[in-house]
Design a protein around this motif. Structure first.
Motif, PDB file in Angstrom:
ATOM      1  N   VAL A 145       7.251  45.426  51.722  1.00  0.00           N
ATOM      2  CA  VAL A 145       7.118  44.451  53.146  1.00  0.00           C
ATOM      3  C   VAL A 145       6.584  43.281  53.125  1.00  0.00           C
ATOM      4  CG1 VAL A 145       6.642  46.666  54.360  1.00  0.00           C
ATOM      5  CG2 VAL A 145       4.775  45.789  53.249  1.00  0.00           C
ATOM      6  N   HIS A 198       1.505  43.283  56.318  1.00  0.00           N
ATOM      7  CA  HIS A 198       2.283  44.225  57.083  1.00  0.00           C
ATOM      8  C   HIS A 198       1.370  45.229  57.719  1.00  0.00           C
ATOM      9  CE1 HIS A 198       4.999  47.342  58.176  1.00  0.00           C
ATOM     10  NE2 HIS A 198       6.140  46.365  58.169  1.00  0.00           N
ATOM     11  N   SER A 252       4.672  57.042  60.050  1.00  0.00           N
ATOM     12  CA  SER A 252       4.992  55.779  60.772  1.00  0.00           C
ATOM     13  C   SER A 252       6.329  55.189  60.284  1.00  0.00           C
ATOM     14  CB  SER A 252       3.821  54.902  60.323  1.00  0.00           C
ATOM     15  OG  SER A 252       2.450  55.711  60.511  1.00  0.00           O
ATOM     16  N   ASP A 297       8.920  54.197  63.215  1.00  0.00           N
ATOM     17  CA  ASP A 297       8.652  53.239  63.945  1.00  0.00           C
ATOM     18  C   ASP A 297       9.086  51.668  63.642  1.00  0.00           C
ATOM     19  OD1 ASP A 297       7.300  55.020  65.599  1.00  0.00           O
ATOM     20  OD2 ASP A 297       5.247  54.634  64.590  1.00  0.00           O
ATOM     21  N   TYR A 298       9.650  51.547  62.532  1.00  0.00           N
ATOM     22  CA  TYR A 298      10.061  50.327  61.969  1.00  0.00           C
ATOM     23  C   TYR A 298      11.312  50.374  61.479  1.00  0.00           C
ATOM     24  CZ  TYR A 298       4.872  49.481  61.525  1.00  0.00           C
ATOM     25  OH  TYR A 298       3.596  49.517  61.802  1.00  0.00           O
ATOM     26  N   THR A 299      12.050  49.159  61.474  1.00  0.00           N
ATOM     27  CA  THR A 299      13.350  48.913  60.866  1.00  0.00           C
ATOM     28  C   THR A 299      13.239  49.287  59.483  1.00  0.00           C
ATOM     29  OG1 THR A 299      13.933  47.294  62.714  1.00  0.00           O
ATOM     30  CG2 THR A 299      15.326  47.480  60.533  1.00  0.00           C
ATOM     31  N   SER A 330       9.756  39.867  59.540  1.00  0.00           N
ATOM     32  CA  SER A 330       9.691  40.859  60.301  1.00  0.00           C
ATOM     33  C   SER A 330       8.853  41.853  59.745  1.00  0.00           C
ATOM     34  CB  SER A 330      11.313  41.387  60.838  1.00  0.00           C
ATOM     35  OG  SER A 330      11.678  42.312  59.483  1.00  0.00           O
ATOM     36  N   ASP A 331       8.868  43.101  60.824  1.00  0.00           N
ATOM     37  CA  ASP A 331       7.985  43.915  60.153  1.00  0.00           C
ATOM     38  C   ASP A 331       8.846  45.278  59.633  1.00  0.00           C
ATOM     39  OD1 ASP A 331       5.547  43.015  60.713  1.00  0.00           O
ATOM     40  OD2 ASP A 331       5.542  43.850  62.572  1.00  0.00           O
ATOM     41  N   ALA A 332      10.106  44.797  59.035  1.00  0.00           N
ATOM     42  CA  ALA A 332      10.914  45.775  58.494  1.00  0.00           C
ATOM     43  C   ALA A 332      10.483  46.471  57.034  1.00  0.00           C
ATOM     44  CB  ALA A 332      12.307  45.259  58.366  1.00  0.00           C
ATOM     45  N   VAL A 333      10.788  47.522  56.551  1.00  0.00           N
ATOM     46  CA  VAL A 333      10.520  48.022  55.370  1.00  0.00           C
ATOM     47  C   VAL A 333      11.828  48.064  54.427  1.00  0.00           C
ATOM     48  CG1 VAL A 333       9.629  49.940  54.294  1.00  0.00           C
ATOM     49  CG2 VAL A 333       8.781  49.586  56.367  1.00  0.00           C
TER      50      VAL A 333
END
Length: 308
Positions: free
Chosen positions: A176, A180, A192, A195-197, A242-245
């Protein structure tokens, strides 16, 4: 005795259809019409006395006899290319070209250092490095379009006719951007994650089964918002913005992590670890420049492992 009816175009067309699993795609790549490809395959089948391909739904697949012939056809084309390269070398003083297939993780972690060491040897060889999915690279190796693949060990069913030399083992990580929210959350990561892309390896990639098994074992049956990609440049840019993983092999993001641009979520992914090494055709003999390059790859892999 070699049947004089078998021409270069028969072998080239056969190998391309086998690789593409499509007459249409083979025709496009060979710059001929589909009827011409079909006619050439039928001519070859007449000589062989068996069918090389059979229908598979709306597509085609290679037959068992075709698989047997493919190994020899690929070797024949490779030998011809090597012969042409040898003549070119004699005429123009060029070293034989070396064609390497490397997974994105290897291209990032190992190949730059390996090439640095190789260039010091001054073999003056032309080098072509191709990056892609493991399955695609192995198919190119099988038909003679590549001389060596540096990547993960494929399953037993994919390794017929190949030899593998283990270099190191590598696991998958959850990467990440720095800062993050999941790096400081007290909630369960797997609770969780939806909740993320999530950037996932493609279904054709060799690490995909490891990732899917790991997620299922940790209670994640599906991810509602995911993007499949093997592009390290896209993954790196998208995750940093972004907050993507990003679920990816360690080697792809090792430098970004060391530089503080990306971080790894605190998840034990050791069970996703798999061997990375050199894959070659068992019927091939490496040239002197290729042997030198293989040695520099070994040294670069050892260096990368020592720094990990």
């Amino acid at each position: 005795m070699i049947d004089s009816r078998v021409k270069f175009r028969h072998l080239q067309t056969f190998v391309e259809v086998a690789r593409q699993k499509s007459v249409m795609k083979a025709a496009e790549l060979l710059h001929v019409s589909q009827p011409a490809v079909t006619k050439t395959i039928r001519e070859l089948e007449e000589v062989l006395g068996v069918e090389a391909f059979e229908r598979d739904g709306r597509g085609i697949k290679i037959t068992r006899y075709g698989e047997v012939f493919l190994r020899h056809a690929g070797a024949a084309l490779t030998a011809l290319r090597q012969g042409l390269d040898s003549v070119s070398q004699e005429r123009f003083g060029d070293a034989p070209p070396i064609r390497i297939g490397a997974l994105p993780t290897v291209s990032t972690r190992v190949m730059p250092r390996a090439m640095e060491l190789f260039l010091r040897e001054k073999t003056w060889s032309r080098i072509k490095i191709v990056t892609g999915e493991n399955a695609v690279l192995l198919e190119q190796l099988r038909v003679g379009d590549l001389d060596l693949v540096v990547g993960r060990l494929a399953g037993p069913e994919k390794m017929a006719g190949f030899s593998f030399e283990h270099l190191y083992s590598e696991q998958v990580v959850f990467a990440v951007r720095a800062g993050h929210p999941l790096l400081t959350t007290k909630d369960s990561l797997f609770t969780s994650l939806g909740d993320y892309t999530v950037l996932m390896p493609t279904r054709a990639s060799i690490i995909r089964p490891f990732v899917e098994s790991f997620l299922i074992a940790n209670g994640v049956a599906s991810l509602p918002n995911q993007i499949e990609t093997v592009s390290d440049s896209f993954g790196r840019a998208f995750v940093r913005a972004s907050d993507a993983v990003w679920i990816i092999s360690t080697g792809v993001v090792a430098t970004d992590i060391a530089d503080g641009l990306l971080a790894v979520l605190p998840v034990d992914t050791s069970e996703t670890k798999g061997p990375v090494g050199l894959t070659m055709r068992t019927d091939s003999i490496p040239s002197t420049p290729l042997s030198i390059l293989m040695q520099t790859i070994r040294e670069a892999a050892a260096d990368a492992t020592a720094k990990a």
